[in-house]
Design an enzyme around this catalytic site. Structure first.
Site, PDB file in Angstrom:
ATOM      1  N   HIS A 183       3.269 -10.105   8.618  1.00 51.11           N
ATOM      2  CA  HIS A 183       2.751 -11.454   8.447  1.00 51.11           C
ATOM      3  C   HIS A 183       3.894 -12.450   8.662  1.00 51.11           C
ATOM      4  CE1 HIS A 183       4.011 -10.508   4.180  1.00 51.11           C
ATOM      5  NE2 HIS A 183       4.645 -11.641   4.405  1.00 51.11           N
TER       6      HIS A 183
HETATM    7  P1  TYD Z   1       1.151  -8.284   0.639  1.00 49.00           P
HETATM    8  O1  TYD Z   1       1.649  -9.643   0.971  1.00 49.00           O
HETATM    9  O2  TYD Z   1      -0.001  -7.768   1.467  1.00 49.00           O
HETATM   10  O3  TYD Z   1       2.346  -7.238   0.717  1.00 49.00           O
HETATM   11  P2  TYD Z   1       3.305  -6.891   1.962  1.00 49.00           P
HETATM   12  O4  TYD Z   1       3.175  -8.008   2.934  1.00 49.00           O
HETATM   13  O5  TYD Z   1       4.657  -6.811   1.374  1.00 49.00           O
HETATM   14  O6  TYD Z   1       2.884  -5.589   2.529  1.00 49.00           O
HETATM   15  O7  TYD Z   1       0.787  -8.283  -0.887  1.00 49.00           O
HETATM   16  C1  TYD Z   1       0.133  -7.196  -1.502  1.00 49.00           C
HETATM   17  C2  TYD Z   1      -0.753  -7.724  -2.605  1.00 49.00           C
HETATM   18  O8  TYD Z   1       0.006  -8.360  -3.628  1.00 49.00           O
HETATM   19  C3  TYD Z   1      -1.758  -8.748  -2.109  1.00 49.00           C
HETATM   20  O9  TYD Z   1      -3.001  -8.454  -2.739  1.00 49.00           O
HETATM   21  C4  TYD Z   1      -1.247 -10.066  -2.624  1.00 49.00           C
HETATM   22  C5  TYD Z   1      -0.471  -9.676  -3.876  1.00 49.00           C
HETATM   23  N1  TYD Z   1       0.665 -10.568  -4.150  1.00 49.00           N
HETATM   24  C6  TYD Z   1       0.606 -11.438  -5.212  1.00 49.00           C
HETATM   25  O10 TYD Z   1      -0.404 -11.523  -5.935  1.00 49.00           O
HETATM   26  N2  TYD Z   1       1.685 -12.241  -5.485  1.00 49.00           N
HETATM   27  C7  TYD Z   1       2.808 -12.194  -4.720  1.00 49.00           C
HETATM   28  O11 TYD Z   1       3.789 -12.936  -5.002  1.00 49.00           O
HETATM   29  C8  TYD Z   1       2.858 -11.287  -3.600  1.00 49.00           C
HETATM   30  C9  TYD Z   1       4.068 -11.219  -2.710  1.00 49.00           C
HETATM   31  C10 TYD Z   1       1.766 -10.494  -3.347  1.00 49.00           C
END
Ligand code: TYD
Length: 139
Positions: A56
């Site tokens: 992302h």
């Molecule tokens: P995600 O951004 O998809 O993780 P990555 O990009 O590192 O693979 O986040 C995973 C889950 O965690 C998603 O449901 C959103 C949640 N999340 C939060 O609630 N707060 C946060 O600060 C972050 C970074 C993620």
């Protein structure tokens, strides 16, 4: 808003206090270490071998990514150029400017990826579709 390239990102050496007897300690302090103030910290851990994270971009968020334990690879992409960083030192952090796509992979066993972020979690700051990211870069 300015659009940054992958060459605006770099590995920052963190302050490191070493003791032969008691080990090491590194510090990140608002107003000193980073070009932004830290509003949120989160960390990735127990990432299975072969898995990737990220995929992302953030419109406005700035981050410092630290391999607090173990190692992993971060690939940044500004829509034209990709740049890959291998993080494996707890006293180094990759400073990531806003508006860049990132992929994290090649996690070692026991890796802990600590992310220091310039803002609270805002779902609307994410771009999760690569085509939307390219559109955003060309706006
Ligand atoms: P995600 O951004 O998809 O993780 P990555 O990009 O590192 O693979 O986040 C995973 C889950 O965690 C998603 O449901 C959103 C949640 N999340 C939060 O609630 N707060 C946060 O600060 C972050 C970074 C993620």
């Amino acid at each position: 808003m300015a659009k940054y390239s992958v060459f605006d990102c770099s590995v920052i050496e963190l302050d490191r206090h070493h003791s032969d007897r008691k080990g090491n300690l590194s510090v990140v302090e608002n107003g000193i270490t980073l070009p932004f103030d830290v509003k949120r910290i989160y960390y990735l851990y127990d990432v299975p071998g072969g898995e990737s994270r990220g995929s992302h971009a953030h419109k406005e968020l700035e981050q410092l990514i630290v391999a607090a334990s173990g190692s992993f690879r971060v690939t940044l992409d500004d829509g034209r150029t990709k740049r890959t960083f291998f993080l494996n030192r707890p006293y180094q952090g990759l400073y990531v400017k806003p508006g860049l796509w990132r992929d994290l992979d090649d996690f070692s066993s026991g890796a802990v990826c600590v992310v220091l972020a310039s803002d609270v979690y805002r779902a609307e700051d994410y771009i999760r579709d690569y085509k939307d990211f390219i559109k955003f870069r060309n706006e």
